[in-house]
Scaffold this motif. Structure first.
Motif, PDB file in Angstrom:
ATOM      1  N   GLU A 161       0.836  -1.210   0.000  1.00 40.00           N
ATOM      2  CA  GLU A 161       0.000   0.000   0.000  1.00 40.00           C
ATOM      3  C   GLU A 161       0.869   1.259   0.000  1.00 40.00           C
ATOM      4  O   GLU A 161       0.563   2.238  -0.670  1.00 40.00           O
ATOM      5  CB  GLU A 161      -0.910   0.001   1.233  1.00 40.00           C
ATOM      6  N   MET A 162       1.935   1.224   0.759  1.00 39.75           N
ATOM      7  CA  MET A 162       2.847   2.372   0.803  1.00 39.75           C
ATOM      8  C   MET A 162       3.390   2.677  -0.590  1.00 39.75           C
ATOM      9  O   MET A 162       3.393   3.825  -1.035  1.00 39.75           O
ATOM     10  CB  MET A 162       3.990   2.079   1.774  1.00 39.75           C
ATOM     11  N   VAL A 163       3.835   1.652  -1.301  1.00 41.30           N
ATOM     12  CA  VAL A 163       4.385   1.849  -2.636  1.00 41.30           C
ATOM     13  C   VAL A 163       3.321   2.382  -3.582  1.00 41.30           C
ATOM     14  O   VAL A 163       3.549   3.343  -4.326  1.00 41.30           O
ATOM     15  CB  VAL A 163       4.975   0.521  -3.169  1.00 41.30           C
ATOM     16  N   ARG A 164       2.150   1.759  -3.560  1.00 37.66           N
ATOM     17  CA  ARG A 164       1.085   2.165  -4.479  1.00 37.66           C
ATOM     18  C   ARG A 164       0.630   3.614  -4.228  1.00 37.66           C
ATOM     19  O   ARG A 164       0.485   4.409  -5.161  1.00 37.66           O
ATOM     20  CB  ARG A 164      -0.103   1.224  -4.337  1.00 37.66           C
ATOM     21  N   LEU A 188      11.771  -4.203   9.012  1.00 43.99           N
ATOM     22  CA  LEU A 188      10.606  -3.840   8.215  1.00 43.99           C
ATOM     23  C   LEU A 188      10.745  -2.415   7.673  1.00 43.99           C
ATOM     24  O   LEU A 188      10.438  -2.135   6.514  1.00 43.99           O
ATOM     25  CB  LEU A 188       9.342  -3.952   9.082  1.00 43.99           C
ATOM     26  N   TYR A 189      11.226  -1.505   8.523  1.00 38.70           N
ATOM     27  CA  TYR A 189      11.464  -0.129   8.070  1.00 38.70           C
ATOM     28  C   TYR A 189      12.483  -0.097   6.931  1.00 38.70           C
ATOM     29  O   TYR A 189      12.302   0.589   5.928  1.00 38.70           O
ATOM     30  CB  TYR A 189      11.962   0.734   9.233  1.00 38.70           C
ATOM     31  N   GLU A 190      13.571  -0.831   7.082  1.00 38.38           N
ATOM     32  CA  GLU A 190      14.621  -0.825   6.056  1.00 38.38           C
ATOM     33  C   GLU A 190      14.109  -1.397   4.738  1.00 38.38           C
ATOM     34  O   GLU A 190      14.483  -0.935   3.654  1.00 38.38           O
ATOM     35  CB  GLU A 190      15.836  -1.595   6.559  1.00 38.38           C
ATOM     36  N   GLU A 191      13.251  -2.405   4.799  1.00 35.26           N
ATOM     37  CA  GLU A 191      12.647  -2.955   3.590  1.00 35.26           C
ATOM     38  C   GLU A 191      11.745  -1.908   2.920  1.00 35.26           C
ATOM     39  O   GLU A 191      11.730  -1.760   1.698  1.00 35.26           O
ATOM     40  CB  GLU A 191      11.836  -4.213   3.940  1.00 35.26           C
ATOM     41  N   ALA A 192      10.999  -1.172   3.732  1.00 30.87           N
ATOM     42  CA  ALA A 192      10.136  -0.117   3.198  1.00 30.87           C
ATOM     43  C   ALA A 192      10.963   0.964   2.513  1.00 30.87           C
ATOM     44  O   ALA A 192      10.613   1.443   1.430  1.00 30.87           O
ATOM     45  CB  ALA A 192       9.302   0.492   4.328  1.00 30.87           C
ATOM     46  N   SER A 193      12.083   1.346   3.132  1.00 35.42           N
ATOM     47  CA  SER A 193      12.937   2.379   2.554  1.00 35.42           C
ATOM     48  C   SER A 193      13.529   1.909   1.232  1.00 35.42           C
ATOM     49  O   SER A 193      13.577   2.651   0.248  1.00 35.42           O
ATOM     50  CB  SER A 193      14.053   2.727   3.546  1.00 35.42           C
ATOM     51  N   ARG A 194      13.978   0.643   1.218  1.00 37.60           N
ATOM     52  CA  ARG A 194      14.558   0.106  -0.021  1.00 37.60           C
ATOM     53  C   ARG A 194      13.528   0.086  -1.148  1.00 37.60           C
ATOM     54  O   ARG A 194      13.807   0.521  -2.269  1.00 37.60           O
ATOM     55  CB  ARG A 194      15.095  -1.306   0.240  1.00 37.60           C
ATOM     56  N   ARG A 195      12.332  -0.382  -0.848  1.00 39.96           N
ATOM     57  CA  ARG A 195      11.290  -0.462  -1.877  1.00 39.96           C
ATOM     58  C   ARG A 195      10.847   0.926  -2.337  1.00 39.96           C
ATOM     59  O   ARG A 195      10.527   1.135  -3.500  1.00 39.96           O
ATOM     60  CB  ARG A 195      10.088  -1.256  -1.350  1.00 39.96           C
ATOM     61  N   PHE A 196      10.828   1.878  -1.412  1.00 44.00           N
ATOM     62  CA  PHE A 196      10.417   3.248  -1.783  1.00 44.00           C
ATOM     63  C   PHE A 196      11.349   3.824  -2.844  1.00 44.00           C
ATOM     64  O   PHE A 196      10.910   4.341  -3.877  1.00 44.00           O
ATOM     65  CB  PHE A 196      10.399   4.141  -0.546  1.00 44.00           C
ATOM     66  N   PHE A 197      12.654   3.718  -2.611  1.00 44.87           N
ATOM     67  CA  PHE A 197      13.599   4.293  -3.572  1.00 44.87           C
ATOM     68  C   PHE A 197      13.682   3.458  -4.850  1.00 44.87           C
ATOM     69  O   PHE A 197      13.894   4.008  -5.936  1.00 44.87           O
ATOM     70  CB  PHE A 197      14.978   4.441  -2.927  1.00 44.87           C
TER      71      PHE A 197
END
Length: 925
Positions: A161-164, A188-197
């Motif tokens: 959802e964050m990515v979309r 989990l935060y680091e995975e979110a940061s990686r996927r965001f960029f």
């Protein structure tokens, strides 16, 4: 922007001790623990805020320290609350892979900087669809934060959802860009940061830059589109914190920088520019933290009522000719100006970097091939110095480059602007005296393309103030009042731009007279130089008109003006307020007014030049200051003075003027032309001279109707577009106190009187004409508004309302006006009119001021023949043409003193002492 630099962190909040105290409450098991836990959290928040405030008070200019300490305080509270909730409220022994939760700070909180009452922006991240446990924990954490009185902006999203959502929404993307791990599942935060960029940012860099700049421009436009508005928004305003953050966002989005310092490493800022970035940011954070501390809420507007207190807290002191608050605001605007310069450099450098990657830069568009122009390189519409020592070899080039830019319609390359800013100290007395440099400067000032923009570039690069040091003294200088919307330098540059637009004919609809006059003056150079210098001496502790005229005598020969041009510029600066003061505060129907005005002019060219200067000076004060009423008054005064200068005093006298007016009214009346003889015969020459033809025609029709109906009171209200106001005409049996009662009725209906003419016909009837606007300067136009006006006036005249208590309930005419000290004063002038004593009252603008002053004149047994009302922000200047009951002027000093005391009392002048000593007395008898 790390928050790990907090000195003596435990003095702000001791997370371990707080956690142990909460654990102790839970372990005691002596009742529901939540109230006690909440009490501990509230105490920790209050103590932490007090410590942050103490540190700010101890070091009032260190904004970074205060902002980072506040973010640290919130971080620790969030961590303690999280641990309490997952350990004590919703404990679980074996969490599933879906029962993982990361807490991320986003937005400003994500940068690790917060003002004391900023929103707490948090994102809760889960690996997939939220489990019941995750929902419970998130809800519990939020309720604790809300119960602490914090304003929380929150979102709960899975990684997908964050990515979309970040892809679809610029605001979410920007917030996530500043995401910072606070607590919870760090992996989990680091995975979110990686996927965001990887999934959101990659490939969208140019789109992000374009959208962010478009968003910035819209924000600027909403807040006045100037970094020099005198009540700036520290966070959102042009040149404020948000503009600095935009630079950081762009750098982080494109180059993944983690701190502003890394903007230097990627070539977007120089080290010197980065230091300026940090200085400005530090100052703005300090101001913002003080605003929050003073108001006890999230307040980012540096309003007049807060400016004095912030200046005091930040240790600014008064200096000769300049208040502490003015010095503080000047420093504020200098920082905002520096931010503007940094932004221009940053974006230009970014543009260059994009252009190096593709043949078409996203910010610059198509680029032509390089060409040479007077030693400079022109590429893509931008002027570039050929070498790093270009200005050092000949400092006059620091002026020349701006002249070429104006003449050729070019921009100046960012790198060259950097060089100019770096080398500006090369402009010394020798350069200032150089005829070439002064000729170049005059080319910019009087340019036919866009002198306003180029002068602003000169000002941003500090070349303007260095070349004209007198202008440098008013750089970023504000005037602490509610009339002037901009700093002195911005007001001046805008006025020059307005004059250029008038000369091009762009403003013909708003300024038809000025568009005609600009092409008939003897010297256009005089017009532009006079606009440049008219406020040059503000802030020097004396009359800026007199001091400015002296500056003009010194500067004009240096600029290359002739002796005649110099003398005229000096005269224009000395008397640049003459025309507006005469038009707005004197009766233009009184022949003496025009005669006195013309005596000071002594020539048509001076009249034309003064009219041009007056128009652009008023228009450049700020939005809404110029209106159709002022345009009409300035136009009337110009035409009356021009006629007298052209024809002389005797060739078009009082009798001829009245006859011409009667003929014009007869034409307007058409089939009712006999009214000129029947009703018009009841009205004296003074009436015929004072009123415009269209108002006379309306008055005569109303006069006849009232007489035929034997109506003792006739009230007519209609929209009067010629002056952008509502015309209110009251025809009634004349009696003492009529004027102040009508004024009271108009005030009760929500109207402000901007002009009033009072006449008594030969049959004893009063014919009073008022021009009325609402508090925002707009006319009453709707039927319901006009009926309300009529009813309110009728009720006031019939004593159906108690004026004094009702008027006292009216809201303040100018919000925040109490922040200003307006020393009331009364001026008497028996030389301004052959028939009347002119009384001018200056006081704080407040509800129904005109009504109270008119009542005071009535109680002093004076007859008001006309009233002229002008407001300058928080200050009102009301002028009355009066006689005693026998039609004589006031000439005895004791009589003048008695009237003065009544007027001062009516204006609420007696605040701190005896009005005899507090007021300014001027008697021109």
């Amino acid at each position: 922007m790390s928050i790990l630099r907090i000195p003596n962190q435990r003095a702000v909040i001791d997370r371990r001790a707080l956690g142990d105290a909460i654990a102790g409450v839970v372990a005691r098991d002596d009742g529901p623990p939540r109230p006690k836990v909440l009490a501990l959290l509230r105490e920790a928040l209050a103590c932490g805020r007090a410590e942050v405030a103490r540190r700010l008070d101890e070091n009032p200019s260190n904004g970074h320290t205060a902002a980072e300490a506040q973010a640290f305080l919130v971080d620790q509270l969030v961590r303690v609350i999280h641990d309490h909730v997952v350990t004590d409220v919703y404990p679980t022994a074996n969490r599933s892979t879906g029962e993982r939760l990361a807490i991320m700070a986003v937005g400003g909180y994500g940068r690790g900087e917060m003002a004391p009452h900023s929103d707490v922006d948090i994102a809760f991240l889960t690996p997939g669809k939220q489990t019941a446990w995750c929902e419970q924990v998130i809800e519990a954490i939020l309720y604790f934060l809300w119960d602490l009185g914090l304003t929380v902006g929150h979102s709960s999203r899975s990684l997908d959802e964050m990515v979309r959502m970040a892809k679809a929404d610029l605001t979410i993307r920007t917030a996530m860009l500043e995401g910072r791990y606070v607590w919870g599942d760090q992996a989990l935060y680091e995975e979110a940061s990686r996927r965001f960029f990887a999934e959101v940012v990659a490939g969208t860099e140019r789109q992000f830059v374009a959208e962010k700049l478009e968003e910035r421009d819209a924000r600027h436009k909403k807040l006045g589109d100037s970094r020099y508005v005198v009540e700036p928004n520290v966070k959102e305003g042009k040149g404020g914190l948000r503009d600095l953050h935009t630079l950081y966002w762009i750098g982080k989005y494109i180059y993944k920088v983690r701190t502003p310092a890394e903007l230097v490493d990627v070539g977007l800022l120089t080290r010197q520019e980065y230091r300026a970035f940090r200085r400005a940011e530090n100052f703005f954070w300090a101001v913002r933290c003080h605003l929050h501390t003073i108001t006890g809420r999230e307040e980012d507007r540096l309003t007049f009522d807060l400016q004095r207190e912030v200046a005091r807290r930040m240790n600014f002191a008064d200096r000769p000719g300049k208040l502490a608050v003015e010095r503080f605001m000047q420093f504020f605007f200098l920082q905002a100006k520096r931010v503007g310069s940094l932004t221009a450099m940053f974006l230009a450098q970014l543009d260059e970097q994009f252009a190096a990657k593709t043949p078409r830069g996203i910010l610059a568009g198509f680029r032509a091939r390089p060409r040479k122009l007077k030693g400079y390189t022109v590429f893509g519409g931008k002027l570039r110095a050929p070498s790093d020592d270009w200005f050092r070899d000949d400092p006059v080039r620091l002026i020349e480059i701006f002249a070429i830019a104006e003449t050729e319609g070019l921009e100046i390359h960012a790198e060259t602007m950097r060089m100019a800013t770096r080398d500006v100290k090369l402009i010394d007395a020798k350069v200032r005296r150089d005829p070439r440099a002064n000729a170049f400067f005059l080319d910019v000032l009087t340019g036919h393309n866009n002198p306003e923009t180029v002068l602003r570039w000169m000002n941003e690069a500090e070349v303007f103030g260095r070349f004209v040091p007198d202008f440098g003294r008013v750089n970023a200088q504000m005037q602490f009042d509610m009339y002037h919307h901009y700093t002195v330098d911005e007001h001046t540059i805008q006025a020059i731009g307005l004059l250029a637009r008038i000369e091009r004919g762009d403003l013909r609809e708003d300024h038809p007279l000025a568009c005609e006059l600009i092409h008939s003056v003897a010297s256009r150079r005089v017009a532009y130089v006079a606009v440049l210098l008219h406020d040059i001496a503000k802030g020097r502790g004396g009359d800026h008109s007199v001091l400015g005229a002296e500056v003009a005598l010194r500067l004009c020969p240096r600029f290359g003006l002739s002796d005649d041009e110099t003398e005229l510029v000096s005269w224009l600066v000395r008397y640049h307020l003459l025309m507006s003061a005469t038009a707005f505060k004197r009766d233009l129907a009184d022949p003496k007014t025009i005669a006195d005005f013309v005596t000071q002019l002594q020539g048509l060219d001076r009249l034309r030049q003064l009219t041009l200067l007056t128009v652009v000076d008023i228009r450049a004060v700020g939005p809404g200051t110029w209106n159709s009423w002022k345009r009409q008054l300035i136009g009337d005064l110009y035409h009356l003075a021009e006629e007298q200068l052209r024809l002389g005093h005797k060739q078009f006298g009082r009798k001829e003027r009245v006859n011409a007016k009667r003929d014009a009214v007869a034409r307007l009346l058409g089939s009712d032309t006999e009214l000129v003889e029947s009703e018009g015969a009841l009205l004296g020459d003074a009436y015929w001279i004072a009123e415009p033809e269209d108002i006379i025609a309306l008055n005569l029709v109303q006069f006849r109707a009232a007489r035929e109906l034997d109506d003792s009171l006739s009230i007519h209200c209609e929209y009067y577009p010629a002056r952008g106001a509502t015309l209110v005409t009251v025809i009634s049996t004349d009696h003492p106190g009529l004027f102040y009662r009508i004024a009271g009725g108009i005030h009760l209906a929500g109207g402000n009187i901007i002009d009033a003419h009072i006449h008594t016909a030969r049959n004893g009837k009063a014919v009073d004409n008022f021009l009325v606007q609402d508090p925002l300067g707009r006319p009453f136009m709707e039927g319901g508004q006009l009926e309300r006006l009529k009813k309110s006036i009728a009720d006031a005249l019939a004593n159906r309302v108690e004026l004094v208590p009702q008027l006292a309930k009216r809201p303040a005419a100018r919000i925040r006006s109490e922040a200003f000290s307006v020393r009331p004063r009364v001026l008497f002038d028996n030389k301004a009119s052959n028939r009347f004593t002119v009384v001018e009252v200056n006081a704080r603008d407040r509800p129904a001021l005109l009504n109270r002053l008119a009542r005071a004149l009535f109680e002093a047994q004076l007859v008001v023949h006309s009233a002229h009302i002008a407001t300058y922000g928080e200050r009102a200047a009301d002028t009355f043409y009066v006689t005693d009951l026998f039609g004589h002027k006031l000439d005895r000093p004791d009589r003048l003193r008695a009237v003065e005391e009544k007027l001062l009392a009516a204006a609420n002048a007696i605040e701190d002492g005896d009005p005899k000593t507090d007021a300014v007395k001027e008697y021109a008898i």
